[in-house]
Design an enzyme around this catalytic site. Structure first.
Site, PDB file in Angstrom:
ATOM      1  N   GLU A   1      12.324  40.822 -15.385  1.00 36.04           N
ATOM      2  CA  GLU A   1      13.013  39.709 -14.419  1.00 36.04           C
ATOM      3  C   GLU A   1      11.899  38.703 -14.852  1.00 36.04           C
ATOM      4  O   GLU A   1      12.288  37.683 -14.477  1.00 36.04           O
ATOM      5  CB  GLU A   1      13.172  39.957 -13.379  1.00 36.04           C
ATOM      6  CG  GLU A   1      13.700  41.282 -12.470  1.00 36.04           C
ATOM      7  CD  GLU A   1      12.794  42.959 -12.938  1.00 36.04           C
ATOM      8  OE1 GLU A   1      12.337  42.644 -13.720  1.00 36.04           O
ATOM      9  OE2 GLU A   1      13.134  43.583 -12.340  1.00 36.04           O
TER      10      GLU A   1
ATOM     11  N   CYS B   1       7.706  40.925  -9.296  1.00 37.37           N
ATOM     12  CA  CYS B   1       9.106  39.671 -10.106  1.00 37.37           C
ATOM     13  C   CYS B   1       9.917  39.447  -8.665  1.00 37.37           C
ATOM     14  O   CYS B   1      10.516  38.610  -8.148  1.00 37.37           O
ATOM     15  CB  CYS B   1      10.366  41.397 -11.014  1.00 37.37           C
ATOM     16  SG  CYS B   1       9.565  41.348 -11.845  1.00 37.37           S
TER      17      CYS B   1
HETATM   18  N1  THU Z   1      10.032  46.367 -16.182  1.00 37.83           N
HETATM   19  C1  THU Z   1      11.137  45.724 -15.786  1.00 37.83           C
HETATM   20  O1  THU Z   1      11.106  45.238 -16.972  1.00 37.83           O
HETATM   21  N2  THU Z   1      10.955  45.435 -14.196  1.00 37.83           N
HETATM   22  C2  THU Z   1      11.231  45.704 -13.305  1.00 37.83           C
HETATM   23  O2  THU Z   1      12.688  45.583 -11.904  1.00 37.83           O
HETATM   24  C3  THU Z   1      10.593  46.861 -13.362  1.00 37.83           C
HETATM   25  C4  THU Z   1       9.960  47.346 -14.760  1.00 37.83           C
HETATM   26  C5  THU Z   1       9.331  47.634 -16.587  1.00 37.83           C
HETATM   27  C6  THU Z   1       8.398  47.308 -16.498  1.00 37.83           C
HETATM   28  C7  THU Z   1       7.251  47.809 -17.934  1.00 37.83           C
HETATM   29  O3  THU Z   1       7.822  47.345 -18.796  1.00 37.83           O
HETATM   30  C8  THU Z   1       8.698  49.204 -17.576  1.00 37.83           C
HETATM   31  O4  THU Z   1       9.550  49.039 -16.801  1.00 37.83           O
HETATM   32  C9  THU Z   1       7.699  50.118 -17.171  1.00 37.83           C
HETATM   33  O5  THU Z   1       7.812  50.435 -15.842  1.00 37.83           O
END
Ligand code: THU
Length: 156
Positions: free
Chosen positions: A75, A115
């Site tokens: 995000e 985020c």
């Molecule tokens: N992550 C995201 O990219 N967006 C989210 O809304 C939740 C978590 C990613 C962070 C990390 O690279 C992986 O997901 C596991 O937490």
């Protein structure tokens, strides 16, 4: 002293209820972007599609790092990119998906707190809200503004 409550209006859809071809296409784009995530540590591949009000669409995904906290969620990668490059074109809506073991999660992926903070500030900055769609294989959830995802947000 006063006891108060905060309302969290959201709409839940089953994928077959989605009549907006634009949303279906954004979900597909977000899923394709999830395949490009760099997530060797978690194996959790998040994809985002952001549509601006002029119709441009950008995608992003999570970028992890051996120094774990240096990685960034999908995000924020996407929001910071569009705001760095198109600061004057408001975001209309964004779609979030996630894949594990090459398969979209059954349930929607809900954004982390950091985020959400960036989303609310992005909406504040463009002075109009944008929709956030969180899409799972079995269920989708939409809020009309990131504010609903972060009540009592940090304000300066
Ligand atoms: N992550 C995201 O990219 N967006 C989210 O809304 C939740 C978590 C990613 C962070 C990390 O690279 C992986 O997901 C596991 O937490």
């Amino acid at each position: 002293m006063q006891s108060k409550e905060i309302r969290l209006p959201y709409i839940e859809f089953s994928p077959s209820e989605i009549m907006d071809a634009g949303i279906t296409s954004l979900v597909e784009k977000a899923l394709a972007s999830a395949d490009l995530a760099y997530a060797p540590f978690s194996g959790f591949h998040v994809g985002v599609a952001i549509e601006l009000i002029d119709g441009q669409i950008f995608t992003s995904n999570n970028q992890e790092n051996k120094a774990y906290p240096s990685g960034l969620c999908a995000e924020r990668v996407g929001l910071f990119f569009v705001q760095a490059n198109y600061p004057d074109i408001p975001i209309k809506r964004m779609v979030l998906v996630a894949k594990q073991n090459d398969r979209q999660t059954d349930e929607p992926v809900y954004p982390c707190g950091a985020c959400r903070q960036v989303m609310v500030e992005s909406a504040e900055r463009q002075e109009i809200p944008f929709e956030v769609w969180m899409a799972g294989k079995n269920r989708m959830v939409k809020v009309d503004t990131p504010d609903y995802l972060l009540p009592l947000k940090f304000l300066l």
